[in-house]
Design a protein around this motif. Sequence first.
Motif, short mmCIF file in Angstrom:
data_model
loop_
_atom_site.label_atom_id
_atom_site.label_comp_id
_atom_site.label_asym_id
_atom_site.label_seq_id
_atom_site.Cartn_x
_atom_site.Cartn_y
_atom_site.Cartn_z
N PRO A 397 0.80 -1.23 0.00
CA PRO A 397 0.00 0.00 0.00
C PRO A 397 0.84 1.28 0.00
O PRO A 397 0.41 2.30 -0.52
N LEU A 398 2.04 1.23 0.62
CA LEU A 398 2.90 2.41 0.66
C LEU A 398 4.09 2.15 -0.26
O LEU A 398 4.98 1.38 0.06
N VAL A 399 4.11 2.83 -1.41
CA VAL A 399 5.18 2.65 -2.38
C VAL A 399 6.27 3.68 -2.11
O VAL A 399 5.99 4.90 -2.08
N ILE A 400 7.49 3.23 -1.89
CA ILE A 400 8.61 4.10 -1.54
C ILE A 400 9.57 4.12 -2.72
O ILE A 400 10.07 3.08 -3.14
N THR A 401 9.82 5.29 -3.26
CA THR A 401 10.68 5.43 -4.44
C THR A 401 11.81 6.40 -4.16
O THR A 401 11.76 7.19 -3.21
N GLY A 402 12.86 6.33 -4.99
CA GLY A 402 14.00 7.23 -4.86
C GLY A 402 14.38 7.83 -6.19
O GLY A 402 14.31 7.17 -7.23
N GLN A 403 14.77 9.11 -6.17
CA GLN A 403 15.32 9.79 -7.34
C GLN A 403 16.54 10.58 -6.90
O GLN A 403 16.59 11.11 -5.79
N LEU A 404 17.53 10.66 -7.79
CA LEU A 404 18.81 11.26 -7.44
C LEU A 404 19.15 12.39 -8.41
O LEU A 404 19.02 12.23 -9.64
N ARG A 405 19.59 13.52 -7.85
CA ARG A 405 20.12 14.61 -8.66
C ARG A 405 21.60 14.74 -8.33
O ARG A 405 21.98 14.86 -7.16
N ALA A 406 22.44 14.69 -9.37
CA ALA A 406 23.88 14.70 -9.16
C ALA A 406 24.33 15.97 -8.46
O ALA A 406 23.67 17.01 -8.50
N GLY A 407 25.52 15.87 -7.82
CA GLY A 407 26.01 16.94 -6.96
C GLY A 407 26.11 18.30 -7.62
O GLY A 407 26.76 18.44 -8.66
N ASN A 408 25.49 19.26 -7.02
CA ASN A 408 25.58 20.66 -7.42
C ASN A 408 25.23 21.48 -6.19
O ASN A 408 24.07 21.68 -5.87
#
Length: 558
Positions: A397-408
Amino acid sequence: MASIWIAVALGLLFAEPTDARPSTPDPPEPRALLIGVGRYANLAPELRLEAPGDDARRMSDALTSAGYPADHIEIMTEDGPRIPTRAAVLEALADLAAEADPGQEVLIYFSGHGAQIPARYAAREPDGLQEIYLMADADEAETPSGEPAGAIADFELEAAITRIRDAGADVVLIADACHAAGVTRSVSPDGRVKGLTAIDLGLSGQLAVLRGTSRDAAPLRGDFTGIFAAAPGGLAVERRLPLGQPEATTASVFTYALARSIRDGRYRTWRDLQEGTREAAFEAGPGPVPVFEGDLDRAPAGLDPDRPRWFRTYASGGQTIVAAGSLEGILPGDVLELADLSGDLIGRAVVTGGDALTSRLADTVDGTMRARQLDQGGHRTFLQSIAPHLGTGQYAPLVITGQLRAGNCESQIPADGSPASGMQHISLSDRPRLSHCDVLFIGLRNNDTASVDTAVFFVNARGQVTPLTLAPDNSPRVGPGQMRHAALRVITQDAAGQPLVTGEETIVVAWTPATGRTPRDLRALSDTQLTRGTAEPGFHALAFTIVTVPVTGGRIAP
């Protein structure tokens, strides 16, 4: 390779809080009533048990070895000064109620015969059966009301516990007995069942039950925790333990494992004791699945919180795996002391890797033994609150996702915490590597039809905990179909360019079903001043390990 054990004395997780908080008075010292009944002089010899008297003493020894005040423990056995007859036990329970103080914990333990018998008022017992515990004066006669002589019925025990809770005390009931109808009392090489049937007791009539119970009474003030060797219909067993050892003596499987868990320091909460008991049960051989119910997120009273904790280990793929990881304070490079099951130290091992829940040892260790981490001092309150609830994998029921933005380091995190288009999607379960100024976005989407209250925590390599704010509206509640975000910028050097501690770090996502009009702010779980677990039935947590990479000379170190 045989299983081994590992223990850890948890290190300090938090910096000292800077705000002054009013001190709270110490709770009253706990009390324990430990009852063991097995001889049953009025029953046929084949109905008698060997273990219960020793079970009660084994529990007392385990409690006192962990710091429980010995003068607050009363043991009632058939060879003791207060024989546990029906009248004496009811009197002892009444004494506990009369002397209980608000906030006190009262532990009641029983080992002996349990049975289920037909209930006269089946509508008050969904399965039509009534549970009873047999005391030392039990016999095969019936009382004028048709109830077994020398037995304490479930409704009588419930009423006694109610009186203690009405005084404001918390009650923990531990019962190592069968609650089964149609249970045989046959003795086999594998052990002996600790239960009787109505036929064994010579009972013929239907029995009146639940007179004057408190099931419809006003809410009680004290909490309740129930710990049972077997569910209704399950069989509690006694056998000679330790298995295959010449010094083995007859012991109840459940009590043997429970006492081992206490001696191993697995009691930061009752839920932790549940897990420790399950792990320790391998020493005692096959047995019933224990039932733990009620308020399991309290810490047992009277036990030393600084006792080192031991964990089971096992062989997998040619490696020795420890059933504990970074959430228990075990990290790569830690040195572990190895000991046999008697506690004699025999060597050391180094942790080479792992994750939040498991650790790997450098060498495969032969033989049956256990080990502990060298003392780090202190406790990690947040991890103590969260770790007993951890699961693995996703929760539908709880979908956990990840997204990454490169270092800046110059870019700003969006005010609403939402990731921008074109970012890299990553799996939090794959131990992602993050470098200086990377921004990790954690998404929480609720696909259920009911709301959940959530929190996201970041545990850095120095053991500090940061609760992350949920965007876009800072509400910890995620309703059906809703999405919330948390954003984390990774900093691996200070303003002067000096490297900070990096390595394996942890993200914990916690949630519980929404029950009130106001969202539960679970971020309070990281409060070092918490003295009682705040989690409740339905509480869940998932842990994800990330690897932060240090900066050297302006470049990411290999």
